[in-house]
Design a protein around this motif. Structure first.
Motif, PDB file in Angstrom:
ATOM      1  N   GLU A 109       4.824   8.323   7.157  1.00  0.00           N
ATOM      2  CA  GLU A 109       5.447   8.831   5.944  1.00  0.00           C
ATOM      3  C   GLU A 109       6.856   8.296   5.721  1.00  0.00           C
ATOM      4  N   PHE A 110       7.266   8.299   4.441  1.00  0.00           N
ATOM      5  CA  PHE A 110       8.650   8.006   4.103  1.00  0.00           C
ATOM      6  C   PHE A 110       9.125   8.958   3.016  1.00  0.00           C
TER       7      PHE A 110
ATOM      8  N   ALA B  36       5.883   9.567   0.476  1.00  0.00           N
ATOM      9  CA  ALA B  36       4.575   9.010   0.805  1.00  0.00           C
ATOM     10  C   ALA B  36       3.973   9.885   1.901  1.00  0.00           C
ATOM     11  N   PRO B  37       3.081  10.814   1.549  1.00  0.00           N
ATOM     12  CA  PRO B  37       2.540  11.733   2.553  1.00  0.00           C
ATOM     13  C   PRO B  37       1.308  11.145   3.250  1.00  0.00           C
TER      14      PRO B  37
ATOM     15  N   PRO C 178      -0.881  19.611   2.392  1.00  0.00           N
ATOM     16  CA  PRO C 178       0.583  19.596   2.338  1.00  0.00           C
ATOM     17  C   PRO C 178       1.192  18.726   3.441  1.00  0.00           C
ATOM     18  N   THR C 179       2.441  18.348   3.235  1.00  0.00           N
ATOM     19  CA  THR C 179       3.163  17.537   4.198  1.00  0.00           C
ATOM     20  C   THR C 179       4.448  18.240   4.612  1.00  0.00           C
TER      21      THR C 179
ATOM     22  N   GLN D   8       0.829  -1.201   0.000  1.00  0.00           N
ATOM     23  CA  GLN D   8       0.000   0.000   0.000  1.00  0.00           C
ATOM     24  C   GLN D   8       0.867   1.256   0.000  1.00  0.00           C
ATOM     25  N   TYR D   9       1.946   1.233   0.766  1.00  0.00           N
ATOM     26  CA  TYR D   9       2.803   2.408   0.888  1.00  0.00           C
ATOM     27  C   TYR D   9       3.707   2.592  -0.327  1.00  0.00           C
ATOM     28  N   HIS D  10       4.314   1.502  -0.787  1.00  0.00           N
ATOM     29  CA  HIS D  10       5.258   1.604  -1.901  1.00  0.00           C
ATOM     30  C   HIS D  10       4.500   1.360  -3.196  1.00  0.00           C
ATOM     31  N   ARG D  11       4.109   2.440  -3.860  1.00  0.00           N
ATOM     32  CA  ARG D  11       3.215   2.333  -5.011  1.00  0.00           C
ATOM     33  C   ARG D  11       3.944   2.604  -6.311  1.00  0.00           C
TER      34      ARG D  11
END
Length: 458
Positions: free
Chosen positions: A233-234, A374-375, A379-380, A174-177
């Motif tokens: 986040e990453f 990955a926010p 904004p992040t 899910q995170y690494h898209r």
């Protein structure tokens, strides 16, 4: 009578001579036989040693994957038990796993797979020789610096906390898209487009051509980005090698990543080396590092998922940049495996066997290099690269230099970085340089940005 005695006496010297001659013949024959026997024994033992050495070498270079099973695993693939474990000064633990019993052995296509123990190869471009500024080549991971590596016949595996492992297995897909060119979000997009995509990018790419590429590489600056929401986040810098489209998208991915939720307990805010792969466009097949059967590791010094030495933006501002805080990465298709061979700092680390893939078995269509965020919100406050925009240049901005690709003949060439993929230039951007101010940098680019900390990232 005297004549008779004289005749007998006259024969005595001749008899002695004949006796001595016979004795020497016997002794000579014995000596010759002894020499022959010793020669046979020596040659035999020499041949025996050669055969033994050959057998030892064969056993060392022809190890077979053997899936380890344990009733406590409930059928889940796992590594074999550690032969030795090391505590690293950053708080992490590294377990040395028998190379034959690494988790790759559980992949259906790798049953009885003979591990290709690769020597250093000229196939991987010696990126470090292109930079006269790198005088010292300290290993960028503490495990290798402090312990030297795992015993021969084993590989280092980063021990993960229970929470990190559950996060990795449950949410890494899910995170690494997918990256922007495959998801059709290319260009200076809006925040709405970024929110639809879920991730933010600043990447460069070579022209997309079916089957044109046999690998890629670059020298990466290793930076310390700020992570706004450490629970989710990453921020990363990586290269992508891909083929296919839609659900048939296959990738090989390598780089560094600051991902606190995945690296709890071992300097979580530091950048960590990672590899990643998918063969179904990130829908469920593939994973980070050695978290699922796939990548076959051969190096006993590099820790996939281990932290790296890096330079912070504050240190760069004070002109404390260190060329040791770089890593050179190249991935090249090797027909002798067959598969995609990974080299880091001119050390063969392992490979992705072709049998993992459907569209990336022998060549690639797409190559990209750059940064990704990955926010959790937009904004992040999460920064990319060093946190500086590309316009800051060296040494403040993050970069990848000596960017190369390998053509179908395995010839390394400076990449023509003619394509840009920027999700929102107000947050993060990229600037391509083709043999600019740094003559020995080849093709290179600066990338990154501060996110919502110091810019209108909306």
């Amino acid at each position: 009578m005297e004549a008779s005695r004289r005749g007998v006496c006259d024969t005595i010297p001749g008899a002695r001579i004949r006796h001595l001659y016979s004795s020497w013949v016997v002794i000579g024959t014995y000596c010759i036989r002894l020499v022959i026997l010793v020669t046979i024994i020596f040659v035999g033992s020499s041949q025996g040693r050669e055969l033994t050495q050959a057998a030892t070498a064969a056993s060392r270079h022809e190890r077979r994957l053997e899936a380890y099973t344990d009733s406590r695993s409930n059928g889940a693939p796992m590594h074999g038990p550690a032969v030795q474990s090391f505590r690293v000064s950053d708080g992490s633990w590294v377990d040395c796993i028998p190379i034959e019993q690494q988790i790759a052995a559980h992949h259906p296509a790798l049953q009885d797979h003979i591990i290709r123990m690769q020597e250093s190869s000229s196939t991987h471009l010696n990126l470090q020789q292109q930079n006269a500024d790198r005088q010292s080549l300290l290993h960028p991971q503490r495990f290798a610096r402090e312990h030297g590596g795992c015993p021969e016949g084993s590989i280092p595996v980063q021990r993960m906390s229970t929470d990190s492992k559950q996060l990795s297995l449950r949410k890494q897909q899910q995170y690494h898209r997918r990256h922007p060119r495959h998801s059709k979000h290319v260009g200076n997009g809006s925040a709405a487009a970024a929110n639809d995509l879920g991730h933010l990018y600043a990447v460069v790419g070579a022209p997309e051509t079916v089957g044109a590429y046999a690998g890629a590489g670059a020298i990466f600056s290793v930076n310390g980005p700020v992570i706004g929401d450490p629970s989710y986040e990453f921020s990363l810098s990586q290269l992508w090698i891909a083929a296919g489209n839609g659900n048939n998208t296959n990738t090989v991915e390598v780089g560094w990543q600051t991902y606190p939720a995945l690296h709890q307990g071992d300097n979580p805010l530091a950048p960590h080396l990672f590899v990643y792969w998918t063969s179904d466009d990130y829908h469920g097949i593939g994973c980070y590092n050695l978290e699922c059967p796939g990548f076959v590791q051969t190096s006993n010094t590099w820790v996939l998922g281990g932290s790296l030495a890096y330079t912070t933006l504050a240190e760069e501002t004070q002109n404390e940049f260190n060329y040791d805080d770089e890593i050179s990465i190249s991935v090249v298709f090797d027909s002798t495996i067959p598969g995609w061979s990974l080299s880091i700092n001119e050390t063969n680390v392992g490979y992705w066997p072709s049998s993992l893939y459907t569209t990336l078995q022998t060549s690639a269509d797409t190559l990209e290099w750059g940064g990704e965020i990955a926010p959790s919100t937009i904004p992040t406050n999460t920064s990319m690269g060093s946190g500086a925009f590309p316009s800051a240049g060296f040494p403040l901005a993050a970069y990848q230099r000596n960017v190369i690709f390998y053509d179908s003949a395995l010839t390394p060439m400076n990449a023509d970085l003619s394509l840009l993929g920027v999700t929102n230039a107000n947050c993060y951007n990229v600037s391509i340089q083709q043999s600019g101010d740094f003559a020995n940098w080849g093709s290179y680019f600066f990338f990154g940005g501060p996110g919502g900390l110091d810019s209108a990232c909306v």
